[in-house]
Design a protein around this motif. Structure first.
Motif, PDB file in Angstrom:
ATOM      1  N   PHE A 303       0.839  -1.197   0.000  1.00 41.29           N
ATOM      2  CA  PHE A 303       0.000   0.000   0.000  1.00 41.29           C
ATOM      3  C   PHE A 303       0.873   1.245   0.000  1.00 41.29           C
ATOM      4  O   PHE A 303       1.957   1.272   0.607  1.00 41.29           O
ATOM      5  CB  PHE A 303      -0.884   0.055   1.257  1.00 41.29           C
ATOM      6  CG  PHE A 303      -2.055  -0.878   1.257  1.00 41.29           C
ATOM      7  CD1 PHE A 303      -3.300  -0.456   0.811  1.00 41.29           C
ATOM      8  CD2 PHE A 303      -1.928  -2.182   1.726  1.00 41.29           C
ATOM      9  CE1 PHE A 303      -4.394  -1.304   0.834  1.00 41.29           C
ATOM     10  CE2 PHE A 303      -3.015  -3.040   1.750  1.00 41.29           C
ATOM     11  CZ  PHE A 303      -4.256  -2.608   1.304  1.00 41.29           C
ATOM     12  N   GLU A 304       0.388   2.298  -0.652  1.00 30.96           N
ATOM     13  CA  GLU A 304       0.975   3.617  -0.470  1.00 30.96           C
ATOM     14  C   GLU A 304       0.279   4.292   0.699  1.00 30.96           C
ATOM     15  O   GLU A 304      -0.935   4.191   0.859  1.00 30.96           O
ATOM     16  CB  GLU A 304       0.834   4.484  -1.717  1.00 30.96           C
ATOM     17  CG  GLU A 304       1.470   5.865  -1.528  1.00 30.96           C
ATOM     18  CD  GLU A 304       1.368   6.768  -2.739  1.00 30.96           C
ATOM     19  OE1 GLU A 304       1.704   7.960  -2.606  1.00 30.96           O
ATOM     20  OE2 GLU A 304       0.954   6.279  -3.814  1.00 30.96           O
ATOM     21  N   ILE A 305       1.065   5.008   1.521  1.00 33.41           N
ATOM     22  CA  ILE A 305       0.544   5.769   2.658  1.00 33.41           C
ATOM     23  C   ILE A 305       0.634   7.248   2.294  1.00 33.41           C
ATOM     24  O   ILE A 305       1.675   7.895   2.501  1.00 33.41           O
ATOM     25  CB  ILE A 305       1.342   5.483   3.949  1.00 33.41           C
ATOM     26  CG1 ILE A 305       1.575   3.978   4.137  1.00 33.41           C
ATOM     27  CG2 ILE A 305       0.639   6.094   5.148  1.00 33.41           C
ATOM     28  CD1 ILE A 305       0.322   3.157   4.251  1.00 33.41           C
ATOM     29  N   PRO A 306      -0.423   7.837   1.714  1.00 31.90           N
ATOM     30  CA  PRO A 306      -0.322   9.219   1.214  1.00 31.90           C
ATOM     31  C   PRO A 306       0.093  10.227   2.277  1.00 31.90           C
ATOM     32  O   PRO A 306       0.841  11.176   1.981  1.00 31.90           O
ATOM     33  CB  PRO A 306      -1.733   9.498   0.686  1.00 31.90           C
ATOM     34  CG  PRO A 306      -2.278   8.149   0.338  1.00 31.90           C
ATOM     35  CD  PRO A 306      -1.728   7.236   1.395  1.00 31.90           C
ATOM     36  N   ALA A 307      -0.377  10.052   3.512  1.00 29.81           N
ATOM     37  CA  ALA A 307      -0.061  11.017   4.563  1.00 29.81           C
ATOM     38  C   ALA A 307       1.406  10.984   4.964  1.00 29.81           C
ATOM     39  O   ALA A 307       1.884  11.888   5.645  1.00 29.81           O
ATOM     40  CB  ALA A 307      -0.935  10.757   5.789  1.00 29.81           C
ATOM     41  N   GLY A 308       2.125   9.951   4.520  1.00 34.08           N
ATOM     42  CA  GLY A 308       3.548   9.871   4.824  1.00 34.08           C
ATOM     43  C   GLY A 308       4.427  10.507   3.777  1.00 34.08           C
ATOM     44  O   GLY A 308       5.659  10.424   3.871  1.00 34.08           O
ATOM     45  N   PHE A 309       3.841  11.155   2.769  1.00 34.27           N
ATOM     46  CA  PHE A 309       4.645  11.738   1.696  1.00 34.27           C
ATOM     47  C   PHE A 309       5.666  12.722   2.260  1.00 34.27           C
ATOM     48  O   PHE A 309       5.372  13.558   3.104  1.00 34.27           O
ATOM     49  CB  PHE A 309       3.760  12.469   0.676  1.00 34.27           C
ATOM     50  CG  PHE A 309       4.553  13.048  -0.463  1.00 34.27           C
ATOM     51  CD1 PHE A 309       4.938  12.239  -1.513  1.00 34.27           C
ATOM     52  CD2 PHE A 309       4.926  14.378  -0.456  1.00 34.27           C
ATOM     53  CE1 PHE A 309       5.699  12.758  -2.567  1.00 34.27           C
ATOM     54  CE2 PHE A 309       5.668  14.916  -1.497  1.00 34.27           C
ATOM     55  CZ  PHE A 309       6.065  14.110  -2.549  1.00 34.27           C
ATOM     56  N   ASP A 310       6.905  12.607   1.769  1.00 33.97           N
ATOM     57  CA  ASP A 310       8.006  13.425   2.251  1.00 33.97           C
ATOM     58  C   ASP A 310       8.927  13.703   1.067  1.00 33.97           C
ATOM     59  O   ASP A 310       9.642  12.806   0.611  1.00 33.97           O
ATOM     60  CB  ASP A 310       8.751  12.689   3.359  1.00 33.97           C
ATOM     61  CG  ASP A 310       9.937  13.458   3.908  1.00 33.97           C
ATOM     62  OD1 ASP A 310      10.176  14.593   3.450  1.00 33.97           O
ATOM     63  OD2 ASP A 310      10.637  12.918   4.785  1.00 33.97           O
ATOM     64  N   ALA A 311       8.926  14.921   0.570  1.00 31.33           N
ATOM     65  CA  ALA A 311       9.674  15.241  -0.640  1.00 31.33           C
ATOM     66  C   ALA A 311      11.171  15.028  -0.469  1.00 31.33           C
ATOM     67  O   ALA A 311      11.886  14.829  -1.459  1.00 31.33           O
ATOM     68  CB  ALA A 311       9.396  16.692  -1.041  1.00 31.33           C
ATOM     69  N   GLY A 312      11.654  15.050   0.768  1.00 33.05           N
ATOM     70  CA  GLY A 312      13.089  14.891   0.981  1.00 33.05           C
ATOM     71  C   GLY A 312      13.519  13.482   1.292  1.00 33.05           C
ATOM     72  O   GLY A 312      14.715  13.230   1.483  1.00 33.05           O
TER      73      GLY A 312
END
Length: 318
Positions: A303-312
């Protein structure tokens, strides 16, 4: 130990889940929920491998995801979300954690089988190099308790954990093995801070929670989260770090993905993902891309966890 249970009709082989399996069989869902993080949201199914129980996961520079299956001992590659998984190698003795060496080669922990229960005594696990094109699996270091988690330092030093034991092993760049580098009961997963000064681990069964261990002084550790009450049964598993060195932790039983914001401070990025085993950040500009957070589980799903997105953020790679 590989414990097989049925979850929604799918056979699941779980290493490190004797306690978890017992709780599920009794109908215990585990912990009271952690407070939601700002922007928390449902997970998005990215891929699935029917019948598999996924233990290790990582992503290469082209955005291709690799994962290990406890049931078959195979390593699978998924080129992009929504695409089918392709088996690329089979690991003798059982496939565990995945990581990248500084030269860009894929590493896998072997010995993901019942032997982890007595791994501290037998030290039968090893680390191997995988040729992702030919499927060749070449051992490079043995004598380890287990490799439920693998972390690789900038200089190529490897750390390997055993959630059913107390020994964390260290493999030096020249392949010299110190199987007793640290004594830390039930260390699960492994992630190094950006400066390589701290090794972050989950504590799954013994004194459950999350800690970081000093690389220069492995006898010293700091606890970031201590679980009590019903949260004792959450079963934190294979963690990763974001670009701010915050631990991101999946839980087997409560089915949440936590972000650790500070000592004793954590929130849930998503929930409803029981049987989660490990997390990684993507890499590259396409496929399982940089900044995107992915979860693999004993249910064979990614699964992708969208709320964990971190550009760095990047996966634990050179």
């Amino acid at each position: 130990m590989r414990t097989r249970i049925f979850d929604r009709g799918i056979r699941v082989g779980i290493t490190g889940a004797l306690v978890a399996g017992s709780l599920l069989a009794l109908g215990v869902s585990g912990a009271a929920a952690a407070p939601p993080c700002p922007g928390s949201s449902p997970a998005i199914l990215s891929a699935q491998i029917p019948g598999a129980a996924l233990e290790g996961v990582t992503v290469d520079g082209q955005g291709r995801l690799y994962t290990t299956d406890l049931v078959s001992g195979r390593i699978f590659r998924v080129d992009a979300p929504g695409q089918a998984a392709v088996p690329i190698a089979t690991v003798p003795g059982g496939a565990g954690a995945l990581a990248w060496s500084p030269d860009g080669s894929l590493l896998v922990g072997t010995g993901a089988n019942a032997g982890v229960l007595i791994g501290d005594l037998t030290r039968a696990a090893s680390v191997a190099r995988v040729d992702v094109n030919s499927g060749a699996v070449t051992p490079i270091a043995g004598g380890l308790s287990a490799a439920n988690g693998l972390a690789v330092a900038h200089d190529g030093t490897i750390y390997a954990t055993n959630d059913f034991g107390s020994l964390i092993g260290k493999v030096s760049p020249g392949s010299a093995v110190d199987p007793t580098w640290a004594t830390f009961p039930s260390a699960n997963g492994a992630a190094l801070s950006a400066d390589n000064r701290w090794l972050y681990v989950s504590r799954t069964f013994a004194n459950p929670g999350v800690s970081r261990i000093s690389v220069d002084n492995p006898g010293y550790s700091e606890s970031l989260v201590d679980l009590g009450g019903l949260e004792t049964f959450s079963a934190p598993d294979g963690l990763t770090l974001d670009s701010r060195d915050r631990a991101i932790v999946p839980t087997d039983i409560s089915g949440e993905v936590w972000r650790i914001d500070g000592p004793g401070q954590y929130c849930s990025l998503t929930s409803g993902l029981q049987a989660s085993s490990v997390l990684t950040y993507g890499r590259g500009n396409s496929g399982f891309a940089s900044g995107h957070l992915y979860r693999a589980g004993f249910d064979g799903k990614i699964f992708e966890i969208p709320a964990g997105f971190d550009a760095g953020a990047q996966a634990a790679t050179p």
